[in-house]
Design an enzyme around this catalytic site. Structure first.
Site, short mmCIF file in Angstrom:
data_model
loop_
_atom_site.label_atom_id
_atom_site.label_comp_id
_atom_site.label_asym_id
_atom_site.label_seq_id
_atom_site.Cartn_x
_atom_site.Cartn_y
_atom_site.Cartn_z
N ASP A 15 -5.26 -8.75 6.14
CA ASP A 15 -5.31 -8.84 4.67
C ASP A 15 -6.72 -9.28 4.30
O ASP A 15 -7.62 -9.30 5.15
CB ASP A 15 -4.25 -9.82 4.15
CG ASP A 15 -3.75 -9.44 2.76
OD1 ASP A 15 -4.59 -9.32 1.85
OD2 ASP A 15 -2.53 -9.27 2.57
N GLU B 173 -0.91 -2.58 -3.96
CA GLU B 173 -1.91 -3.24 -4.81
C GLU B 173 -3.33 -2.77 -4.53
O GLU B 173 -4.26 -3.54 -4.54
CB GLU B 173 -1.83 -4.77 -4.64
CG GLU B 173 -0.52 -5.33 -5.14
CD GLU B 173 -0.43 -6.84 -4.99
OE1 GLU B 173 0.19 -7.46 -5.87
OE2 GLU B 173 -0.93 -7.41 -4.01
N HIS C 185 -6.19 -4.56 0.11
CA HIS C 185 -6.06 -5.83 0.83
C HIS C 185 -6.95 -5.88 2.07
O HIS C 185 -6.52 -6.27 3.14
CB HIS C 185 -4.59 -6.08 1.23
CG HIS C 185 -3.75 -6.50 0.07
ND1 HIS C 185 -3.48 -7.82 -0.21
CD2 HIS C 185 -3.14 -5.78 -0.89
CE1 HIS C 185 -2.72 -7.89 -1.29
NE2 HIS C 185 -2.51 -6.67 -1.74
#
Ligand code: ZN
Length: 671
Positions: free
Chosen positions: A161, A307, A250
C-alpha cells in the site's frame, strides 16, 4: 492413523479436567453454531473411559458419509466414545474444533449428542492490513490459531500500500527495504486530520519483524521465509492465505523505489497511482505477481483495484495517447483495460483474480471475483452479472471502526460497529434485498462468503490489532459457516466464554463485560413540537433537500454517525435549515444536536445563528450561548447547542457556517 493419535493427544489436554468440576456442555456452546444436533442420554467424560477403549474414532472418507461439502462432518458422542465422520481431513479438523470448544465449556465433560455440521460458504475470512502499520509474524500466527478455532477458512493478506511494500521479493529485492519504514504522523497528533507519512531509510541492522523507534519511525517487512512459515502454519489449520498486491492505486510507496512507473507530468509526485499504459508498469507487476503466485498456493490473488484517483492519467501524455489510439472515452476504461491485462497474466499463472468493487468501473473483466466493500451495491451488481462475490461491506464488516461508545474506545476511523450489528449481517438477505425481483436462488451460488477487514491506520500495536478483531470476528465466522437460526443472546454468551480461551492463548480481546452499548439518550423519543413540522435544508452550493425526517423524528443520534436513519451530514460552507411547525405556537427551547469527528473531517460550526418568525417573513434573532461549544478537540463528541426562549413562532431558521466536510446532525429540537 497416526494423525488421529496426535489429534487425540491434543484433545486430551482439554479433556483431562477433574470430573468433580463438571458442567457438561452440549453443541449449543459452539461458535460457529452447528447446523443441527440432537441430544442423547448420558455424558462423555474421558476420565471414566477404560484405557483399552478408543475414546475418539475417526472415519474419514467413509462411504456412508455422503456430504461432499469440503469441511462437512458429523459427530457422534456416546458415553463410551466419540466417532467423527468426515469426507476429508478438513472436516475432521473442524470436528475437533467443535469438541475443543465443548470440552472447554463443559470442563471436560460433553453431553452425548449427534451433530451434523457443514459450512454455508467456502470463504470465511479476515483481512489483515499489515501495511499501514506492520504486524509481527508472531501476531499473525496467533490470529490464525484463533481463526482455526472458529473454523475460518481464509486470510486475506494486504501486503502492499502507500506506506510500504511489505514483502521482500527476489524480482525487486530493493523495494521492500526502501519503502517499508516511515514516520506516520497521522496517528500521533490528536488534532491532525491530514494524513502525513514520511518515508525513512531502513534502520541499520534490521533483519525482519516489526521495527519501532520511540513511536516515530516504524515499519518492517516479511522475508519469503517469514511468508513460508506463515503459509505452513495456516495450512496446518486449513486456512488458505490470499495475498493482495495493490494496483494501480495505493502505491505511493513505490514512488520512492520505482518512480519511473508513474505518469508523466508534474502531478505524479502527489499521487499514488501508477501509470497504466506503459510496458514498464506491466513488467514490474507481472514479475511481482509471478513470484507471489509461486509462493502462495492460494487459487486467488487479490490485486486491489480500489480508490485509484484517475486524474493523473488524464494529465499523462502516455495515458492520453493510449486513450486516443484505442478510442477510449473515459479513464475508467483505462483502469478496466489495465485490470483485464493483469487478469490474463494471472490466469496464465493458474490463478484467479479478486479485486475490490471498484474493478466494476469501466467494465468487469471476465472471470474476476469482486469484494464488495463500499456497502453492498457492488456485490449485488456483480451477482446480477453472475460474478462471484465476497461480501465485506464497510457498513458491517470494517473492524477499523470502533466497537463501543467512542468515548471509551481507542481512536478509530468510524463510530461505531458493535458486536450485535456485526452479527446481524446476512449476505444473502442483503443481496436479495437489493436485487428485489431480479434475485433468484441460482444467483445466490455466486456469494462465496463473508470477510471482515481490519485496516490499521489507527492501529499501531499488535495487542490493539487483536482488540479490534475479537470477538467481532466470531460473528463473521458464525455468519459464514452456520445456517442455524441466529440467536444473539446465545452467540454473545458463547463469545464471552470463547474470549476467555483466546486470552489464555495470549490474545487481547475486547472485554464484552465492559460494553456500554448504544447511546442511552438515543433509545427513547424526546418531547418535541416538530411532529408535523416540515424541514428544508439548503446546502452551501444552493441545492435543497426538503425531506430529512431524521432531524425531526424525536430521536437523538446513536454512536454511529454512519447510520443514516439517525444522522445527516451537512456538507461544508454556509448552510441553512428552515423549520415550519405548521402553526404559530408557544416555544420554550430550540437546539441542535450534532457530532464533531475530526477523523472524518466533521467539525462543529464556526458560527451558528437561530432566528424565529410568526409569518416566515420577519425574523427575530434568538441569543445562543456560545460558551456551550466544547473547548478543545476530541476524537469524537456529541453536543446539543441550544437555548431557552419564550415567545410564539411558526418558523425556526438555523444558519451554520461550517468548515471541511461540515458536521454530523442528528436532531433539531424544538419544545
Ligand atoms: Zn500515465
Amino acid at each position: 492413523m497416526k494423525k488421529s493419535v496426535l489429534t487425540l493427544l491434543a484433545l486430551g489436554a482439554a479433556l483431562t479436567v477433574p470430573v468433580s468440576l463438571a458442567a457438561q456442555a452440549g453443541p449449543d456452546v459452539v461458535i460457529p453454531a452447528v447446523s443441527s444436533y440432537t441430544l442423547t442420554p448420558g455424558t462423555f467424560a474421558p476420565g471414566e473411559i477404560s484405557r483399552d477403549n478408543p475414546a475418539l474414532t475417526f472415519r474419514i472418507g467413509d462411504r456412508k458419509f455422503r456430504d461432499t461439502t469440503p469441511g462437512a462432518y458429523t459427530l457422534s458422542i456416546k458415553p463410551k466414545g466419540i466417532t467423527v465422520r468426515a469426507a476429508d481431513e478438513r472436516g475432521a479438523f473442524y470436528a475437533l474444533q467443535t469438541l475443543r470448544q465443548m470440552a472447554d465449556a463443559g470442563n471436560g465433560v460433553l453431553s452425548c449428542c449427534e451433530v451434523t455440521d457443514r459450512p454455508r460458504y467456502p470463504h470465511r475470512s479476515l483481512m489483515f492490513d499489515v501495511v499501514r502499520h506492520f504486524r509481527s509474524k508472531e501476531a499473525v500466527l496467533r490470529q490464525l490459531d484463533a481463526m482455526a478455532l472458529v473454523k475460518m477458512s481464509r486470510m486475506h493478506f494486504h501486503l502492499t500500500d502507500n506506506e510500504g511494500f511489505r514483502i521482500r521479493l527476489d524480482c525487486c529485492p530493493d523495494v521492500a527495504p526502501k519503502t517499508s519504514f516511515g514516520d506516520a504522523r497521522f496517528f500521533h497528533d490528536i488534532l491532525s486530520t491530514t494524513y502525513s507519512y514520511t518515508p525513512a531509510e531502513e534502520p541499520e541492522g534490521y533483519v525482519t519483524g516489526t521495527y519501532y523507534d520511540d513511536g516515530k519511525v516504524c515499519g518492517g517487512y516479511y522475508s519469503k521465509d517469514d511468508i513460508r512459515e506463515i503459509l505452513a502454519y495456516a495450512a496446518e489449520r486449513h486456512i488458505e492465505i490470499i495475498p493482495e498486491i495493490e494496483m494501480p492505486g495505493h502505491n505511493r510507496a513505490l514512488l520512492k523505489a520505482r518512480p519511473e512507473l508513474f505518469c508523466t507530468g508534474d502531478r505524479h509526485t502527489r499521487d499514488n497511482v501508477v501509470c497504466v499504459t506503459q510496458e514498464e508498469t506491466f513488467a514490474f507487476f507481472e514479475a511481482v505477481l509471478k513470484e507471489v503466485a509461486e509462493l502462495f498456493p492460494s487459487e486467488y490473488i487479490h490485486i486491489g483495484g480500489d480508490e485509484a484517483s484517475k486524474d493523473n492519467w488524464k494529465a499523462c501524455d502516455r495515458c492520453r495517447e493510449t486513450m486516443a489510439r484505442e478510442g477510449l472515452t473515459s479513464v475508467d476504461q483505462l483502469q478496466s483495460r489495465f485490470i483485464r491485462r493483469i487478469e490474463k497474466s494471472l490466469n496464465a499463472m493458474g490463478k484467479k483474480l479478486i479485486g475490490w468493487d471498484e474493478i466494476l468501473e469501466g467494465g468487469l473483466s471476465e472471470n474476476a471475483t469482486v469484494m464488495s466493500w463500499r456497502g453492498s451495491d457492488g456485490g449485488a451488481k456483480s451477482v446480477a452479472m453472475e460474478h462471484d462475490v465476497i461480501m465485506t461491506p464497510n457498513t458491517y464488516y470494517y473492524f477499523d471502526y470502533c466497537q463501543d461508545a467512542p468515548y471509551k474506545e481507542p481512536r478509530a476511523f468510524n463510530a461505531c460497529l458493535p458486536l450485535d450489528r456485526v452479527y446481524s449481517y446476512d449476505p444473502e438477505k442483503d443481496i436479495a434485498g437489493i436485487l428485489g425481483d431480479a434475485y433468484t436462488p441460482e444467483l445466490a451460488k455466486h456469494i462465496l462468503g463473508v470477510q471482515a477487514n481490519l485496516w490499521t491506520e489507527c492501529v499501531i500495536t499488535d495487542p490493539h490489532f487483536e482488540y479490534m478483531l475479537w470477538p467481532r470476528a466470531f460473528a463473521v465466522a458464525e455468519t459464514g459457516w452456520s445456517e442455524a437460526p441466529k440467536d444473539y443472546n446465545r452467540f454473545r454468551r458463547n463469545s464471552e466464554r470463547l474470549c476467555g480461551r483466546l486470552r489464555a492463548m495470549g490474545i487481547n480481546c475486547f472485554d464484552l463485560s465492559t460494553e456500554v452499548g448504544e447511546r442511552k439518550a438515543s433509545l427513547t423519543e424526546i418531547p418535541r413540537l416538530t411532529r408535523d413540522a416540515k424541514l428544508s435544508f439548503r446546502f452551501s452550493n444552493g441545492s435543497r433537500r426538503d425531506h430529512i425526517p431524521q432531524l425531526t423524528d424525536g430521536h437523538l443520534g446513536g454512536w454511529s454517525t454512519r447510520d443514516s436513519t439517525q444522522w445527516v451530514s451537512s456538507g461544508g460552507g454556509k448552510v441553512q435549515m428552515m423549520l415550519d411547525l405548521g402553526k404559530v405556537q408557544p416555544i420554550h427551547y430550540i437546539g441542535v444536536e450534532m457530532a464533531e469527528y475530526p477523523l472524518r473531517k466533521r467539525f462543529f460550526p464556526k458560527k451558528m445563528e437561530i432566528d424565529v418568525s410568526r409569518d416566515g417573513v420577519e425574523f427575530t434573532p434568538v441569543d445562543i450561548d456560545m460558551t456551550q461549544w466544547p473547548e478543545g478537540r476530541k476524537d469524537f463528541q456529541i453536543v446539543t447547542v441550544g437555548t431557552t426562549v419564550s415567545g410564539e413562532a411558526r418558523y425556526v431558521r438555523i444558519k451554520m457556517d461550517l468548515i471541511r466536510s461540515g458536521v454530523h446532525l442528528s436532531e433539531v429540537i424544538v419544545n
